[in-house]
Design a protein around this motif. Structure first.
Motif, PDB file in Angstrom:
ATOM      1  N   TRP A  89       0.810  -1.217   0.000  1.00 31.97           N
ATOM      2  CA  TRP A  89       0.000   0.000   0.000  1.00 31.97           C
ATOM      3  C   TRP A  89       0.852   1.280   0.000  1.00 31.97           C
ATOM      4  O   TRP A  89       0.584   2.201  -0.754  1.00 31.97           O
ATOM      5  N   ILE A  90       1.878   1.306   0.830  1.00 32.96           N
ATOM      6  CA  ILE A  90       2.686   2.512   0.934  1.00 32.96           C
ATOM      7  C   ILE A  90       3.732   2.582  -0.177  1.00 32.96           C
ATOM      8  O   ILE A  90       3.923   3.624  -0.805  1.00 32.96           O
ATOM      9  N   GLN A  91       4.413   1.467  -0.438  1.00 32.92           N
ATOM     10  CA  GLN A  91       5.429   1.439  -1.491  1.00 32.92           C
ATOM     11  C   GLN A  91       4.853   1.057  -2.858  1.00 32.92           C
ATOM     12  O   GLN A  91       5.592   0.997  -3.852  1.00 32.92           O
ATOM     13  N   LYS A  92       3.552   0.765  -2.906  1.00 30.79           N
ATOM     14  CA  LYS A  92       2.827   0.520  -4.168  1.00 30.79           C
ATOM     15  C   LYS A  92       3.410  -0.635  -4.978  1.00 30.79           C
ATOM     16  O   LYS A  92       3.436  -0.598  -6.214  1.00 30.79           O
ATOM     17  N   ARG A  93       3.856  -1.651  -4.270  1.00 29.80           N
ATOM     18  CA  ARG A  93       4.338  -2.841  -4.972  1.00 29.80           C
ATOM     19  C   ARG A  93       3.152  -3.707  -5.370  1.00 29.80           C
ATOM     20  O   ARG A  93       2.175  -3.833  -4.622  1.00 29.80           O
ATOM     21  N   ASN A  94       3.247  -4.317  -6.499  1.00 24.12           N
ATOM     22  CA  ASN A  94       2.152  -5.133  -7.012  1.00 24.12           C
ATOM     23  C   ASN A  94       2.265  -6.551  -6.454  1.00 24.12           C
ATOM     24  O   ASN A  94       2.680  -7.484  -7.144  1.00 24.12           O
ATOM     25  N   LEU A  95       1.901  -6.715  -5.188  1.00 24.28           N
ATOM     26  CA  LEU A  95       1.928  -8.037  -4.571  1.00 24.28           C
ATOM     27  C   LEU A  95       0.601  -8.741  -4.853  1.00 24.28           C
ATOM     28  O   LEU A  95      -0.464  -8.212  -4.524  1.00 24.28           O
ATOM     29  N   PRO A  96       0.637  -9.941  -5.428  1.00 23.75           N
ATOM     30  CA  PRO A  96      -0.594 -10.598  -5.879  1.00 23.75           C
ATOM     31  C   PRO A  96      -1.309 -11.372  -4.769  1.00 23.75           C
ATOM     32  O   PRO A  96      -1.604 -12.556  -4.901  1.00 23.75           O
ATOM     33  N   PHE A  97      -1.576 -10.705  -3.669  1.00 24.89           N
ATOM     34  CA  PHE A  97      -2.237 -11.326  -2.526  1.00 24.89           C
ATOM     35  C   PHE A  97      -3.366 -10.425  -2.030  1.00 24.89           C
ATOM     36  O   PHE A  97      -3.245  -9.198  -2.056  1.00 24.89           O
ATOM     37  N   ILE A  98      -4.428 -11.031  -1.529  1.00 23.14           N
ATOM     38  CA  ILE A  98      -5.316 -10.354  -0.599  1.00 23.14           C
ATOM     39  C   ILE A  98      -4.599 -10.396   0.745  1.00 23.14           C
ATOM     40  O   ILE A  98      -4.226 -11.468   1.214  1.00 23.14           O
ATOM     41  N   ILE A  99      -4.388  -9.240   1.361  1.00 27.04           N
ATOM     42  CA  ILE A  99      -3.649  -9.183   2.626  1.00 27.04           C
ATOM     43  C   ILE A  99      -4.615  -8.803   3.744  1.00 27.04           C
ATOM     44  O   ILE A  99      -5.304  -7.789   3.656  1.00 27.04           O
ATOM     45  N   VAL A 100      -4.658  -9.612   4.768  1.00 23.19           N
ATOM     46  CA  VAL A 100      -5.522  -9.386   5.930  1.00 23.19           C
ATOM     47  C   VAL A 100      -4.639  -9.016   7.108  1.00 23.19           C
ATOM     48  O   VAL A 100      -3.702  -9.746   7.444  1.00 23.19           O
ATOM     49  N   ALA A 101      -4.924  -7.875   7.749  1.00 25.17           N
ATOM     50  CA  ALA A 101      -4.058  -7.384   8.820  1.00 25.17           C
ATOM     51  C   ALA A 101      -4.892  -6.849   9.976  1.00 25.17           C
ATOM     52  O   ALA A 101      -5.334  -5.693   9.941  1.00 25.17           O
ATOM     53  N   PRO A 102      -5.127  -7.660  11.008  1.00 25.54           N
ATOM     54  CA  PRO A 102      -5.781  -7.158  12.222  1.00 25.54           C
ATOM     55  C   PRO A 102      -4.787  -6.423  13.102  1.00 25.54           C
ATOM     56  O   PRO A 102      -3.582  -6.396  12.808  1.00 25.54           O
ATOM     57  N   VAL A 284      13.517  -8.585   4.505  1.00 24.65           N
ATOM     58  CA  VAL A 284      12.728  -9.756   4.115  1.00 24.65           C
ATOM     59  C   VAL A 284      11.505  -9.356   3.300  1.00 24.65           C
ATOM     60  O   VAL A 284      11.252  -9.884   2.210  1.00 24.65           O
ATOM     61  N   TYR A 285      10.731  -8.402   3.815  1.00 24.70           N
ATOM     62  CA  TYR A 285       9.482  -8.045   3.148  1.00 24.70           C
ATOM     63  C   TYR A 285       9.690  -7.126   1.946  1.00 24.70           C
ATOM     64  O   TYR A 285       8.824  -7.070   1.060  1.00 24.70           O
ATOM     65  N   SER A 286      10.827  -6.417   1.887  1.00 27.11           N
ATOM     66  CA  SER A 286      11.074  -5.551   0.734  1.00 27.11           C
ATOM     67  C   SER A 286      11.618  -6.335  -0.453  1.00 27.11           C
ATOM     68  O   SER A 286      11.646  -5.826  -1.579  1.00 27.11           O
ATOM     69  N   GLY A 287      12.053  -7.546  -0.224  1.00 24.70           N
ATOM     70  CA  GLY A 287      12.516  -8.395  -1.306  1.00 24.70           C
ATOM     71  C   GLY A 287      11.369  -9.095  -2.011  1.00 24.70           C
ATOM     72  O   GLY A 287      10.187  -8.855  -1.737  1.00 24.70           O
ATOM     73  N   GLN A 288      11.709  -9.991  -2.904  1.00 24.11           N
ATOM     74  CA  GLN A 288      10.708 -10.736  -3.661  1.00 24.11           C
ATOM     75  C   GLN A 288      10.713 -12.215  -3.329  1.00 24.11           C
ATOM     76  O   GLN A 288       9.720 -12.914  -3.558  1.00 24.11           O
TER      77      GLN A 288
END
Length: 305
Positions: A89-102, A284-288
């Motif tokens: 969302w912030i870095q606008k990467r096209n990650l092909p997932f629905i992400i759920v974050a409570p 970890v999360y900024s990589g692919q």
């Protein structure tokens, strides 16, 4: 503390899915069985997602760290600070997932003199820019030399951190079930990851619900050896990450859990970033690699619990 209520979590009628195909960040309402209060969680819908489309999308459940706790309403934005939601969302990467974050409730952690909680304000919540992306934060700086360590004695170490994700276990799993039934989710590709407190929470939920996930990735959160038997029994794919210079969740505590998995006949992937502090999650999360690795795994829908 948890107030156990019989029945399922009351999901409020904010589960309508927008039909646009651009990335979307939705706030979904629910009533917590832990706090008995209205709260919200994030659902990120990737580029190309459309209501009513036949395409099914992988789902990633993300558990944040201790510093991102909050009231689930005005403070929910702190969940955007780190992890896959920050990337998408912030870095606008096209990650092909629905992400759920409570969001984990505060549980009075804001009254314990913890600087990174006490000194935060909502001004620190990252913003999605209309054009471009904000600069990434600098990595944590460590004065420690890179050095291998021996495994710690876990005999008297509690299996979980205080007042963590186990406190909202029923909320999280009911949120997950609601998203799976409401959105276009590929039921075979449901993944779990979390950092620090959320890494420990990842191990905990995987131990309690090993059939629910196709693969898990705990980041800078160790797994206690007492949690490993159900995970090994179901041969749940795991990629564990740790920081070699981590001063918060120290490397020595990671070994007994992963060695217990091997003793039980389960091989996992364990990566130590020897040069990184506790914020190993940023690399970890900024990589692919992690996202590609997760997508190589599917679970049996018939075997899901």
């Amino acid at each position: 503390m948890r107030n156990i209520i019989v029945g399922t979590l009351l999901m409020v009628a904010n589960l309508a899915v927008a039909s646009e195909s651009k990335p979307q960040l939705l706030r979904q309402d629910y009533i917590s069985t832990t706090t008995e209060l209205k709260r919200q969680y994030f659902v990120y819908l990737p580029d190309g997602y459309k209501e009513g489309d036949e395409k099914k999308w992988p789902l990633m459940l993300f558990l944040h760290g201790n510093g991102e706790r909050g009231n689930g309403l005005s403070e929910l934005g702190h969940v955007l600070k780190h992890g896959p939601l920050y990337e998408a969302w912030i870095q606008k990467r096209n990650l092909p997932f629905i992400i759920v974050a409570p969001q984990l409730p505060m549980f009075d952690f804001d009254k314990r003199g913890i600087g990174y909680i006490d000194n935060r304000t909502n001004d620190s919540i990252p913003k999605r820019l209309a054009n471009g992306t904000p600069p990434r934060p600098e990595h944590f700086i460590s004065k420690e030399k890179m050095n291998g360590v021996s495994q710690a004695d876990m005999t008297n170490v509690p299996p979980l951190f205080p007042l963590g994700w186990e406190q909202v276990e029923h909320d999280v799993m009911t949120i997950l079930a609601g998203v799976k039934s409401t959105f276009n989710v590929d039921q075979k590709k449901v993944y779990l990851t979390g950092l620090s407190y959320g890494g420990v929470g990842t191990w905990y939920l995987a131990s309690k619900y090993p059939k629910e996930f196709a693969a898990i990735a705990p980041v800078v959160g160790w797994g206690h050896p007492s949690l490993m038997a159900p995970i090994a029994k179901h041969q749940l794919p795991i990629w564990q990450f740790a920081g070699g210079r981590d001063s918060a969740v120290q490397l020595q505590y990671f070994y007994q859990g992963v060695n217990e998995l091997e003793r039980l006949g389960h091989k996992i992937r364990f990566t130590i970033h020897a040069d990184m502090e506790h914020d190993t999650w940023t690399r970890v999360y900024s990589g692919q690699d992690l996202y590609q690795w997760l997508l190589t795994y599917e679970k049996s829908v018939l075997g899901a619990s």
